[in-house]
Design a protein around this motif. Structure first.
Motif, PDB file in Angstrom:
ATOM      1  N   LEU A 161       0.788  -1.227   0.000  1.00  0.00           N
ATOM      2  CA  LEU A 161       0.000   0.000   0.000  1.00  0.00           C
ATOM      3  C   LEU A 161       0.822   1.280   0.000  1.00  0.00           C
ATOM      4  O   LEU A 161       0.306   2.351  -0.324  1.00  0.00           O
ATOM      5  N   PHE A 162       2.082   1.200   0.377  1.00  0.00           N
ATOM      6  CA  PHE A 162       2.900   2.404   0.520  1.00  0.00           C
ATOM      7  C   PHE A 162       3.252   2.943  -0.858  1.00  0.00           C
ATOM      8  O   PHE A 162       3.910   2.273  -1.657  1.00  0.00           O
ATOM      9  N   MET A 182      -7.388  -0.200 -11.295  1.00  0.00           N
ATOM     10  CA  MET A 182      -6.218   0.557 -10.805  1.00  0.00           C
ATOM     11  C   MET A 182      -6.370   2.062 -10.983  1.00  0.00           C
ATOM     12  O   MET A 182      -5.386   2.769 -11.096  1.00  0.00           O
ATOM     13  N   ARG A 183      -7.573   2.572 -11.029  1.00  0.00           N
ATOM     14  CA  ARG A 183      -7.748   3.988 -11.320  1.00  0.00           C
ATOM     15  C   ARG A 183      -7.962   4.843 -10.063  1.00  0.00           C
ATOM     16  O   ARG A 183      -7.855   6.060 -10.124  1.00  0.00           O
ATOM     17  N   ARG A 184      -8.208   4.206  -8.923  1.00  0.00           N
ATOM     18  CA  ARG A 184      -8.465   4.979  -7.709  1.00  0.00           C
ATOM     19  C   ARG A 184      -7.545   4.529  -6.585  1.00  0.00           C
ATOM     20  O   ARG A 184      -6.346   4.315  -6.811  1.00  0.00           O
ATOM     21  N   PHE A 185      -8.065   4.355  -5.390  1.00  0.00           N
ATOM     22  CA  PHE A 185      -7.246   3.988  -4.238  1.00  0.00           C
ATOM     23  C   PHE A 185      -6.607   2.615  -4.419  1.00  0.00           C
ATOM     24  O   PHE A 185      -5.623   2.288  -3.756  1.00  0.00           O
ATOM     25  N   ASP A 188      -2.098   1.473  -5.907  1.00  0.00           N
ATOM     26  CA  ASP A 188      -0.815   1.040  -5.346  1.00  0.00           C
ATOM     27  C   ASP A 188      -0.716  -0.474  -5.175  1.00  0.00           C
ATOM     28  O   ASP A 188       0.255  -1.086  -5.645  1.00  0.00           O
ATOM     29  N   PRO A 189      -1.674  -1.143  -4.510  1.00  0.00           N
ATOM     30  CA  PRO A 189      -1.529  -2.591  -4.339  1.00  0.00           C
ATOM     31  C   PRO A 189      -1.676  -3.371  -5.639  1.00  0.00           C
ATOM     32  O   PRO A 189      -0.958  -4.342  -5.875  1.00  0.00           O
ATOM     33  N   GLU A 190      -2.594  -2.942  -6.506  1.00  0.00           N
ATOM     34  CA  GLU A 190      -2.775  -3.689  -7.746  1.00  0.00           C
ATOM     35  C   GLU A 190      -1.582  -3.516  -8.672  1.00  0.00           C
ATOM     36  O   GLU A 190      -1.215  -4.443  -9.410  1.00  0.00           O
ATOM     37  N   ALA A 191      -0.955  -2.342  -8.643  1.00  0.00           N
ATOM     38  CA  ALA A 191       0.211  -2.111  -9.492  1.00  0.00           C
ATOM     39  C   ALA A 191       1.331  -3.090  -9.176  1.00  0.00           C
ATOM     40  O   ALA A 191       1.920  -3.688 -10.084  1.00  0.00           O
ATOM     41  N   VAL A 192       1.636  -3.273  -7.881  1.00  0.00           N
ATOM     42  CA  VAL A 192       2.767  -4.150  -7.561  1.00  0.00           C
ATOM     43  C   VAL A 192       2.460  -5.608  -7.883  1.00  0.00           C
ATOM     44  O   VAL A 192       3.335  -6.350  -8.340  1.00  0.00           O
ATOM     45  N   VAL A 193       1.216  -6.023  -7.674  1.00  0.00           N
ATOM     46  CA  VAL A 193       0.862  -7.407  -7.986  1.00  0.00           C
ATOM     47  C   VAL A 193       0.961  -7.647  -9.491  1.00  0.00           C
ATOM     48  O   VAL A 193       1.598  -8.611  -9.954  1.00  0.00           O
ATOM     49  N   ARG A 194       0.356  -6.785 -10.273  1.00  0.00           N
ATOM     50  CA  ARG A 194       0.356  -6.983 -11.722  1.00  0.00           C
ATOM     51  C   ARG A 194       1.757  -6.810 -12.321  1.00  0.00           C
ATOM     52  O   ARG A 194       2.104  -7.472 -13.314  1.00  0.00           O
TER      53      ARG A 194
END
Length: 257
Positions: A161-162, A182-185, A188-194
């Protein structure tokens, strides 16, 4: 601003998405500019007057660019706007940080150096919390971290989340343009997973984080119910994607060592 970095980077830039951050944003931008050139701010439809103040700062500073979006589109969408513009100007990496002063601007050079040394990885901030950090926020993120690590077969995500991170721009753009999430809150988490699914390895560096009280100028848009429901829906989708990708992830893990 009294002290600027000696020269502008042609590859790495700082990107700050900003939505109604209050006066803290000016301190944040000054701190970032003292450490790096260039710094871009994407004003995400703010209505608190900060857009005007930031534009005035940019008029006096060639190393600062301010992009003002007419309507609030969400953190991830604002970041994507910045990524597309950065890619068009030849930048290869972006350090994202929040506009509310919580992230450690003094660590920008260290994170950029780590990225320059390993340009294929993403450099993730591993938050170091002060004793007065809200326990609900500190403990609550452990759930998201656990899911993110499961969904990537424990690829090494220290904190999901950071948002103080350096990403290689092109892989992140491909991830975001390839789907509508991945367009709102959830950015951050979805970016690192994907990104892990695409083979971009995470490198974790410790980074202090500070939560400001309202009387210190702190502004929070976190809504416990809304944002946790969003994270729950996000991890449900990601877990399904993880199951479908499991053979590929296992084969990559075996091949890698």
């Amino acid at each position: 601003m009294n002290a600027y970095p000696p020269s502008a980077s042609s590859t790495h830039m700082v990107l700050i998405p900003s939505y109604n951050p209050g006066p803290k944003v000016y301190e944040t931008v000054r701190s970032a500019r003292a450490q790096w050139t260039p710094v871009w701010v994407v004003v995400d439809g703010s209505t608190d007057g900060s857009a005007e103040g930031l534009l005035a700062m940019a008029a006096q500073d060639e190393g600062l660019r301010v992009i003002v979006l007419p309507h609030n589109v969400g953190k991830g969408a604002a970041v994507l706007q910045g990524l597309d513009l950065a890619a068009a100007q030849g930048f290869t990496h972006v350090l994202t940080m929040d506009s509310d002063g919580q992230h450690p601007a003094h660590l920008i050079p260290d994170f950029m150096a780590a990225s320059a040394g390993q340009p294929a990885v993403m450099v993730l901030g591993l938050p170091v919390f002060a004793a007065d950090a809200p326990r609900l926020r500190v403990n609550g993120r452990k759930v998201s971290n656990g899911w993110a690590n499961l969904e990537t077969l424990w690829a090494g995500i220290g904190d999901s989340l950071f948002g103080f991170r350096v990403y290689p721009i092109e892989p992140l753009r491909r991830v975001m343009h390839g789907q509508r999430w991945m367009r709102r809150f959830d950015f951050d988490p979805e970016a690192v997973v994907r990104m892990c699914w695409r083979g971009v390895k995470p490198v974790n560096l410790p980074a202090t984080v500070r939560y400001f009280r309202a009387d210190e100028g702190g502004v929070s848009h976190f809504n416990y119910l809304r944002d946790n429901l969003l994270l729950t829906w996000m991890h449900s989708r990601l877990f399904l994607g993880f199951v479908l990708r499991l053979p590929l992830l296992l084969a990559r893990r075996i091949k890698g060592g």
